[in-house]
Design a protein around this motif. Structure first.
Motif, PDB file in Angstrom:
ATOM      1  N   ILE A 189      34.135  47.313  40.482  1.00  0.00           N
ATOM      2  CA  ILE A 189      35.510  46.809  40.518  1.00  0.00           C
ATOM      3  C   ILE A 189      35.513  45.282  40.524  1.00  0.00           C
ATOM      4  O   ILE A 189      36.381  44.643  39.912  1.00  0.00           O
ATOM      5  N   TRP A 192      35.534  44.099  37.093  1.00  0.00           N
ATOM      6  CA  TRP A 192      36.641  44.522  36.226  1.00  0.00           C
ATOM      7  C   TRP A 192      37.997  44.338  36.882  1.00  0.00           C
ATOM      8  O   TRP A 192      39.008  44.804  36.352  1.00  0.00           O
ATOM      9  N   GLY A 193      38.040  43.654  38.032  1.00  0.00           N
ATOM     10  CA  GLY A 193      39.280  43.519  38.786  1.00  0.00           C
ATOM     11  C   GLY A 193      39.892  42.130  38.724  1.00  0.00           C
ATOM     12  O   GLY A 193      40.104  41.567  37.647  1.00  0.00           O
ATOM     13  N   LEU A 338      38.672  51.019  46.335  1.00  0.00           N
ATOM     14  CA  LEU A 338      39.469  49.806  46.503  1.00  0.00           C
ATOM     15  C   LEU A 338      39.234  49.178  47.874  1.00  0.00           C
ATOM     16  O   LEU A 338      39.134  47.947  48.001  1.00  0.00           O
ATOM     17  N   TYR A 341      35.906  47.549  47.837  1.00  0.00           N
ATOM     18  CA  TYR A 341      35.988  46.296  47.074  1.00  0.00           C
ATOM     19  C   TYR A 341      36.461  45.156  47.968  1.00  0.00           C
ATOM     20  O   TYR A 341      35.880  44.054  47.962  1.00  0.00           O
ATOM     21  N   SER A 403      44.033  45.437  36.059  1.00  0.00           N
ATOM     22  CA  SER A 403      42.957  45.665  37.029  1.00  0.00           C
ATOM     23  C   SER A 403      42.964  47.111  37.523  1.00  0.00           C
ATOM     24  O   SER A 403      41.917  47.750  37.614  1.00  0.00           O
ATOM     25  N   MET A 404      44.156  47.625  37.822  1.00  0.00           N
ATOM     26  CA  MET A 404      44.245  48.997  38.320  1.00  0.00           C
ATOM     27  C   MET A 404      43.854  50.004  37.247  1.00  0.00           C
ATOM     28  O   MET A 404      43.249  51.042  37.540  1.00  0.00           O
ATOM     29  N   VAL A 407      40.101  49.929  37.189  1.00  0.00           N
ATOM     30  CA  VAL A 407      39.565  50.597  38.378  1.00  0.00           C
ATOM     31  C   VAL A 407      39.684  52.107  38.243  1.00  0.00           C
ATOM     32  O   VAL A 407      38.758  52.859  38.585  1.00  0.00           O
TER      33      VAL A 407
END
Length: 546
Positions: A189, A192-193, A338, A341, A403-404, A407
């Motif tokens: 994450i 990629w967040g 999450l 993260y 982002s979501m 994820v």
């Protein structure tokens, strides 16, 4: 140069505010088309410099593949080892800058002016942000990255040639399976967040602000007008745009290289197609030809149709894996990932004193350079669909929505693969090469042949849409911000994106050569983005006082 204000001397870019900040002046001669041989727009030196440099690079790599491969390997090692702190620290600055703008009074400023209205509904806008968040990278790393980080953190401390290559400094004890899963997903994450999307947000905000609110051309140099003034139309601006072209081209070439290797691996698994350079070259050549056809058909008749097909197939594959896989485990794992993260974010984003060099240098440094290389490409796309949003609204949505999506994608595909290892004892996805991990995971689910074939189609179509859209962005930059530059010029860049990917794959370094060029061009362009933050701040302050 001319002293005419931009709001009077030239037409504003499409969708620009009717009330343009006239303190931003541009020379009208910089926007005049000068059509040269073969129908190319050579109105400024950016096209000639970047085009000639790319042609020379292609010939050098083809003529001396072994020597060039050694150079690329040296570049990758030198930059990742010596500048990992710079990439990680810069990405942190981009996140903090975006958060500052969200909570500051500057967040109230509207892109396009006070009376501008949004061009798209929230649903339509979110869908396009979702589209921007998808790409070959998610197909390649959706299974391989969570699995790789899970495996390395589960193994605990390892020393290779005196270098620590594990995750021990982040708190996962060797053999702690549950924590290894959490850490593996947290690390994925992280890549990629918020950090990568903050990179995109900075570029997109700069392009939108200076195009819609200031009436400047839709190109990278325009963002530096508050700092450079009229010099932005001279060699300073040429250098900035040329760097943007190099970064975008090599970022796209890297994605095309990853896509070719994964498509080759999938075709070998399903149909026995040989794995090797010849097949990859044929794949890149064929798909570049399709992308060229898409270029000739235009946005509505080409890339738009392909993008809609791709989004539908991607959503179908995601839902399929979620339903037939460990559904409840994936959904609960999504929330837990999450939380993990947030827990590990300070350690993952720490730029100094890192012992986990395999991760911070081999993964994070490369990723940040790759995202930075893609920032003109994705940033321009986001800017063109975000007129009418406030800065606060823009940044919150650009940071959170894509982002979501990323994820969720990683949680579904990575979670399913990790569950196969932990619950079923199947280590195929764990042991497979990076490009085969997705197909190994799908092989354990129903309809494996069909879903694997869909996976190959997704890689191919992502390949085509990335090449087509990327050539449009490079074409716009080299034409000084024109969105209607000549088609032959766009075809030129489309062909050379494929050519660069081919020659880098044929060099002695293979995929590492692609990674080397991304990180080498990403390094100077990181400086461009850091200065861009200051320029955006000055532009917003000027806008606030209008």
């Amino acid at each position: 140069m001319t002293d005419e204000p931009s709001g009077q001397g030239i037409p504003a870019p499409e969708g620009a505010s009717e009330v343009i900040d006239t303190s931003y002046e541009i020379g009208q001669d910089n926007l005049e088309s000068r059509i040269g041989p073969f129908g190319f727009d050579i109105h400024n030196p950016v096209f000639l410099i970047s085009g000639a440099s790319i042609v020379a690079f292609v010939f050098y790599t083809l003529a001396l593949p072994v020597q060039s491969g050694e150079v690329f390997s040296w570049l990758f090692s030198s930059v990742t080892t010596g500048f990992d702190w710079f990439f990680i620290g810069s990405a942190n600055i981009f996140v903090l800058f975006c958060l500052f703008l969200i909570v500051s009074p500057l967040g109230k400023i509207r892109l396009g002016g006070k009376d501008a209205t949004a061009d798209y509904t929230y649903i339509g806008w979110f869908a396009m942000l979702f589209a921007a968040g998808m790409g070959i990278g998610l197909m390649f790393y959706g299974v391989s990255e969570p699995m790789s980080h899970f495996s390395s953190s589960l193994a605990g401390t390892t020393i290779e040639n005196g270098v620590r290559t594990d995750w021990a400094p982040l708190g996962a004890a060797a053999g702690d399976e549950a924590e290894a899963i959490r850490l593996g997903m947290a690390a994925t994450i992280f890549h990629w967040g918020l950090h990568p999307w903050a990179i995109y947000a900075v570029v997109a905000l700069a392009l939108a602000l200076f195009s819609y609110n200031k009436g400047l051309p839709l190109t990278i140099r325009s963002a530096f007008y508050p700092i450079l003034g009229e010099r932005v139309w001279g060699w300073w601006g040429h250098a900035i745009d040329t760097l943007a072209v190099f970064a975008t081209l090599f970022g796209l070439a890297t994605s095309l290289g990853f896509g070719a290797t994964q498509a080759n691996a999938g075709l070998n698994l399903l149909f026995g197609v040989p794995i090797g350079a010849t097949t990859e070259v044929l794949l890149i050549s064929g798909i570049t030809a399709i992308a060229t056809i898409s270029v000739l058909r235009g946005l509505d008749g080409g890339v738009k149709i392909l993008s809609e097909i791709n989004m539908g197939l991607a959503a179908l594959l995601l839902v399929f894996v979620l339903i037939v896989g460990p559904t409840m485990l994936i959904l609960t794992g999504f929330a837990d990932a999450l939380l993990a993260y947030l827990q590990y974010l300070p350690a993952l984003s720490n730029p100094l004193g890192r012992e986990d060099v395999n991760f911070s240098q081999g993964w994070t440094s490369f990723y940040w350079a790759w995202w930075i290389s893609w920032s003109p490409f994705v940033g321009m796309f986001i800017a063109r669909v975000s007129r009418g949003r406030t800065v606060r609204e823009f940044l919150i949505c650009v940071l959170l929505i894509p982002s979501m999506v990323c994820v969720l994608w990683m949680s579904v595909f990575g979670g399913a693969a990790i569950h196969q290892v932990v619950a079923d004892g199947f280590t195929g996805a764990q042991d497979a090469a990076l490009e085969l991990k997705l197909f190994a995971m799908l092989g354990q689910l129903p309809l494996a042949g069909i879903t694997s074939f869909i996976g190959i189609i997704l890689v191919v179509v992502f390949f085509v849409t990335s090449s087509d859209s990327g050539s449009l962005v490079i074409d716009t930059i080299t034409a000084g911000g024109k969105v209607d530059a000549p088609v032959p010029q766009r075809v030129f860049w489309c062909v050379f994106e494929g050519a660069v990917a081919i020659v880098l794959l044929l060099s002695a370094g293979g995929l590492q050569s692609l990674q080397s060029m991304v990180i080498s061009t990403g390094l100077p362009f990181t400086l461009v983005l850091l200065v861009m933050c200051w320029a955006v701040f000055k532009g917003l302050m000027a806008e606030r006082h209008l």
